[in-house]
Design a protein around this motif. Structure first.
Motif, mmCIF file in Angstrom:
data_model
loop_
_atom_site.group_PDB
_atom_site.id
_atom_site.type_symbol
_atom_site.label_atom_id
_atom_site.label_comp_id
_atom_site.label_asym_id
_atom_site.label_seq_id
_atom_site.Cartn_x
_atom_site.Cartn_y
_atom_site.Cartn_z
ATOM 1 N N ALA A 493 0.608 -1.194 0.017
ATOM 2 C CA ALA A 493 0.027 -0.115 -0.116
ATOM 3 C C ALA A 493 0.698 1.165 -0.008
ATOM 4 O O ALA A 493 0.396 2.256 -0.731
ATOM 5 N N GLU A 494 1.814 1.121 0.744
ATOM 6 C CA GLU A 494 2.954 2.243 0.686
ATOM 7 C C GLU A 494 3.333 2.636 -0.708
ATOM 8 O O GLU A 494 3.600 3.710 -1.069
ATOM 9 N N TYR A 499 3.507 5.682 -5.795
ATOM 10 C CA TYR A 499 3.222 5.790 -7.358
ATOM 11 C C TYR A 499 2.294 6.600 -7.722
ATOM 12 O O TYR A 499 2.219 7.340 -8.714
ATOM 13 N N ALA A 500 0.775 6.575 -6.954
ATOM 14 C CA ALA A 500 -0.217 7.482 -7.200
ATOM 15 C C ALA A 500 0.353 9.134 -7.315
ATOM 16 O O ALA A 500 -0.187 9.722 -7.834
ATOM 17 N N ALA A 501 1.103 9.193 -6.190
ATOM 18 C CA ALA A 501 1.617 10.658 -6.209
ATOM 19 C C ALA A 501 2.302 11.115 -7.368
ATOM 20 O O ALA A 501 2.127 12.346 -7.822
ATOM 21 N N ASP A 523 -4.220 2.299 4.182
ATOM 22 C CA ASP A 523 -4.262 0.939 4.214
ATOM 23 C C ASP A 523 -5.329 0.319 4.217
ATOM 24 O O ASP A 523 -5.681 -0.705 3.168
ATOM 25 N N PRO A 524 -6.577 0.525 5.073
ATOM 26 C CA PRO A 524 -7.701 -0.258 4.960
ATOM 27 C C PRO A 524 -8.616 0.123 3.515
ATOM 28 O O PRO A 524 -9.094 -0.763 3.019
ATOM 29 N N ASP A 525 -8.560 1.495 3.180
ATOM 30 C CA ASP A 525 -9.012 1.550 1.810
ATOM 31 C C ASP A 525 -8.152 0.801 0.543
ATOM 32 O O ASP A 525 -8.922 0.576 -0.244
ATOM 33 N N TYR A 526 -7.049 0.757 0.742
ATOM 34 C CA TYR A 526 -6.206 -0.053 -0.389
ATOM 35 C C TYR A 526 -6.565 -1.555 -0.152
ATOM 36 O O TYR A 526 -6.925 -2.030 -1.268
#
Length: 876
Positions: A493-494, A499-501, A523-526
């Motif tokens: 997730a990290e 990557y998204a940023a 983390d929970p949403d990922y």
């Protein structure tokens, strides 16, 4: 949760680029029950034969469980210290371009991201390429030339809405069956027309309104003629073309091209062009038959030219559509896994892009030019320019063109690391260091499918032994090379957030790939991330591109290119008179490291083969079942001849799946020349030249065994069965003592044996027992062995006193060769049902037996059986 309290997990299938959703449920015995996810937008609950058999492929018997150095098991510290030291020392002595990574569409996006960041940002070389180079690099090049970025304009929903679907170089029925079923559903609901453009008659032709069997490599000439007809018929879109450059030049080149090189009649070409122009909602689906060519990028742009000229792009039911071959081939493109790209569709040769990525990563160095693409990379390994090589989740010693030379190059490399789930591949056997990686269902991350949908793969099983996720292995090496802060990741997730940023920077530069709306995903949403199609920004989610005439070139305009037909580079000659086409079969995947573990997937086509036209077979005095020697300027193969009018005279076809582990003489890419498209670097894997001769076999054999076997002969092909293995065998020298040879083959020096051996006639039948239970059996004859194979494979481990006859008892039915792999339904079972129950349609067979009701890829073969039963010859 289900009623028994056993949890179910949503994940993604690890096979092709369709990206089907799956629901996984542990079975309590270390395996999984697998079913299609009805809520996933890619498949709506459907799975193909391979996806349906995923639960069969989790056998851990052959898994790599610990790191190995020179074949000896060691701890992770020893292995990764050595990898980091060897790469660091090589870079210090010879520079960053003396090392390379060769990675895979089997990697998750998070794995890909770490590999790309390590190589390009911290090692400072662009020498990272992927086996996706072999399947879709020409599409990337074509997209960038036309659109300014590697953008897939549409989505799978366009297949549902199209009035005409044109399949170009795509056997969608076998290679992307779930998408093909969507096309057939659209035909049933809306009357969608289907055209197949392919030199070979494939399963996709069964549902087609038109099959254009053009000459290999002549796609540009065909679509140039279509462009001319679009102009002369007034089907071009003047308003749309105000935003597109190059129309006049493209049209001039099209007029200058010669459509007769296609080998199609004027009437065939005219009928196709009229059909294309009559339907505004046209989707042109293209795949390896377009991409794997020395003119692959031009073929892509010839297709794009026609869609741009008519404005049929980015609209519901209209557009060009590339379908990819691997589960994360698209993710690899997005993340910069190709040697000529930066992450997030940024350009490695653009100084502003390089600076932005370098500053984002806080990287010490960034390459200013493209790295070595796959073919060039392994040539550099072979000549010593690359001295340290890391191969991850792929098998280039089999799958690369000129595979023998690639195998030799890897073997001779100063230092080779292989990360994989097994040590039992042609490539893994060449490694100095082997690293055990987590497999599908053991690792977590994301993948992107062919229509830009990002989906989660989730772990539901513990990784065996010391296996670790690839991002974790790569990051650990990065830390040991001195880049601790940049690779101090704790979870996928990290990595995804980083990557998204970074994609937000691409958005700032006006690029298409932007998922910055997910940069703060916790983390929970990922963990709970549902399938979503990019772009994903504060202003936009998903959708189509280019309907508004806005592109990603600096001036915002699209490009049409002037193109001319170029024939395949390899030329037929008296010594090599045949054109060799290579490709995939329905139930196998790449080099079979996963699918070969499933007995039902191996039952349909259990050995490598060569399709050859009846006229060519007659000229070579070939009979059905003969083995043939196939020779090209690069290498040799021995394959089973299948006489078929599905290929044109002068053409032959062979599948690419078999390896040194499953059929050493069937490694077909050893025959393919290392010729590449000059723009994309993609190899020409469908237009080699070869010679075909009948193998002078002294004997043929068929074997079944509950254990393994150790063949030592000119030809052998091994396949998994429910009770062990089956094998086809042939030798070019006589065997003096068949009992001794059979005992050696099966490793049964003391077992009880029944035998019938007639040396004068060259016949031998031997069955080995332990307290009445069959251990193994071997059948030998001077011609291809005539026994009931699909009955015999069920016998090892059972009491089978009549095994030596090679046939079932009179009161026991023989199901025949498996036709429907999803439900293991044999040909004889289907024929019996047709005769006794009066079945008159494919749908009736499905209702009676289930065959053809899952992925549907066997429906063409069911239709062929029905047609045979309807002829007088079939009844005699």
């Amino acid at each position: 949760m289900d009623g028994a309290g056993v949890s179910e997990t949503r994940s993604t299938c690890p096979y092709c680029g369709v990206g089907c959703g799956v629901i996984l449920r542990p079975d309590g015995a270390g395996g999984l029950d697998v079913r299609g996810d009805p809520d996933h937008p890619a498949n709506r609950g459907r799975l193909c034969s391979k996806g349906s058999a995923l639960g069969d492929t989790l056998d851990r018997a052959g898994r790599l469980l610990a790191p190995r150095i020179s074949g000896q098991e060691v701890g992770w510290d020893s292995a990764l210290d050595l990898v980091a030291k060897k790469f660091s020392d090589t870079i210090a002595r010879h520079g960053p371009d003396s090392v390379a990574f060769y990675v895979s569409g089997q990697l998750l996006t998070e794995d890909y991201y770490v590999a790309n960041k390590l190589m390009k940002g911290f090692i400072g070389s662009a020498n990272i390429d992927t086996n996706s180079r072999l399947c879709m690099a020409s599409t990337v090049a074509g997209h960038k030339r036309a659109f300014g970025t590697d953008t897939v304009p549409g989505s799978y929903e366009d297949l549902d809405a199209a009035d005409l679907v044109v399949l170009v170089g795509s056997n969608l029925a076998w290679c992307h069956p779930v998408l093909y079923q969507r096309v057939l559903a659209a035909r049933a609901k809306r009357g969608t027309k289907i055209v197949v453009v392919d030199p070979r008659r494939t399963a996709s032709c069964d549902g087609a309104d038109m099959h254009l069997a053009l000459a290999s490599g002549s796609d540009v000439a065909l679509f140039n003629r279509l462009l001319v007809e679009i102009y002369e018929g007034g089907a071009f879109d003047k308003a749309y073309l105000r935003n597109v450059d190059g129309f006049d030049a493209a049209l001039e080149a099209a007029y200058a091209d010669d459509p007769t090189v296609t080998g199609l009649s004027e009437a065939e070409i005219a009928a196709f062009c009229q059909l294309w122009m009559r339907h505004d909602k046209v989707v042109t689906v293209f795949s390896q038959g377009v991409n794997q060519s020395s003119s692959g990028a031009d073929k892509v742009n010839a297709i794009l030219n026609c869609h741009l000229a008519t404005g049929r792009i980015g609209k519901p039911g209209a557009g060009p559509f590339s379908v990819t071959g691997q589960p994360n081939a698209m993710g690899g493109r997005e993340v910069g896994g190709l040697a000529n790209m930066l992450a997030c569709h940024l350009d490695i040769e653009n100084p502003s892009h390089r600076t932005a990525v370098r500053e984002f990563w806080q990287a010490p160095a960034m390459p200013e030019t493209q790295g070595l693409k796959a073919v060039d990379m392994f040539q550099a390994v072979g000549d010593g320019r690359i001295k340290a090589l890391w191969i991850i989740h792929t098998n280039p010693a089999v799958s690369m063109p000129d595979a023998d030379a690639v195998r030799d190059a890897i073997s001779g490399c100063d230092f080779t690391v292989v990360s994989d789930i097994t040590a039992e591949t042609d490539t893994a056997r060449l490694a100095d260091v082997l690293l055990p990686a987590a497999a599908w269902a053991e690792k977590s991350g994301t993948v992107t499918n062919s229509d830009r949908t990002i989906s989660r793969q989730r772990s539901v099983l513990p990784a065996p032994g010391q296996a670790r996720p690839d991002w974790d292995i790569l990051a650990d090496v990065g830390r040991r090379m001195g880049f601790r802060a940049a690779f101090d990741y704790q979870a996928p997730a990290e990595i995804f957030r980083e990557y998204a940023a970074l994609s937000g920077i691409a958005g700032y530069f006006g690029r298409d790939f932007d998922i910055s709306a997910l940069r703060d995903l916790d983390d929970p949403d990922y963990d709970m991330l549902a399938p979503r199609r990019w772009p994903l920004t504060e202003a936009r989610e998903g959708g189509r591109f280019f309907a508004d005439g806005q592109f990603f070139h600096p001036d915002g305009r699209g490009r049409m290119l002037p193109l001319r037909h170029r024939a395949p580079e390899a030329k037929r000659a008296p010594r090599y008179p045949f054109r060799l086409n290579t490709g995939r079969i329905r139930d196998q995947w790449h080099t079979m490291t996963r699918t070969a573990l499933s007995p039902r997937l191996s039952a349909h086509l259990a050995e490598p083969f060569l399709d050859i036209h009846p006229g060519d077979a007659a000229a070579l005095a070939l009979e059905p079942g003969d083995l043939v020697q196939v020779q090209s300027p690069q290498g040799n193969a021995i394959l089973r001849a299948r006489i078929s009018s599905d290929v044109q005279q002068g053409d032959v076809f062979a599948p690419m799946h078999w390896t040194g582990e499953t059929a050493p003489s069937g490694r077909i890419d050893a025959l393919v020349a290392p010729v590449v498209d000059p723009v994309s670097g993609q190899p020409e894997s469908k237009a080699a030249v070869c010679a075909v001769t009948k193998l002078a076999a002294a004997w043929y054999g068929f074997a079944v065994t509950a254990g393994d076997l150790a063949p030592d002969c000119a030809y052998w092909a091994r396949a998994r069965t429910p009770s062990g293995y089956r094998a086809e065998l042939a030798g070019t020298t006589p065997v003096a003592d068949w009992e001794a040879e059979a005992r050696r083959l099966f490793g049964l020096p003391e077992a009880e044996v029944q035998s019938v051996i007639d040396s004068a006639r060259g016949i031998a039948r031997l069955a080995f027992y332990d307290e009445g239970r069959l251990l193994a059996a071997l059948f030998v004859a001077p011609e291809p062995v005539a026994v009931l194979r699909d009955y015999l494979v069920t016998l090892p481990g059972a009491e089978a006193p009549q095994a030596i006859t090679g046939a079932p008892p009179a009161d026991q039915p023989d199901p025949g060769p498996v036709l429907c792999s999803c439900f293991s339904v044999g040909v004889n079972t289907i024929l019996t049902a047709i005769e006794t129950e009066g079945l008159m349609s494919v749908e009736a067979i499905g209702a009676a037996l289930g065959a053809g009701t899952n992925c549907g890829s066997c429906r063409p073969e069911l239709a062929e059986l029905l047609a045979r039963c309807a002829t007088p010859e079939a009844a005699e």
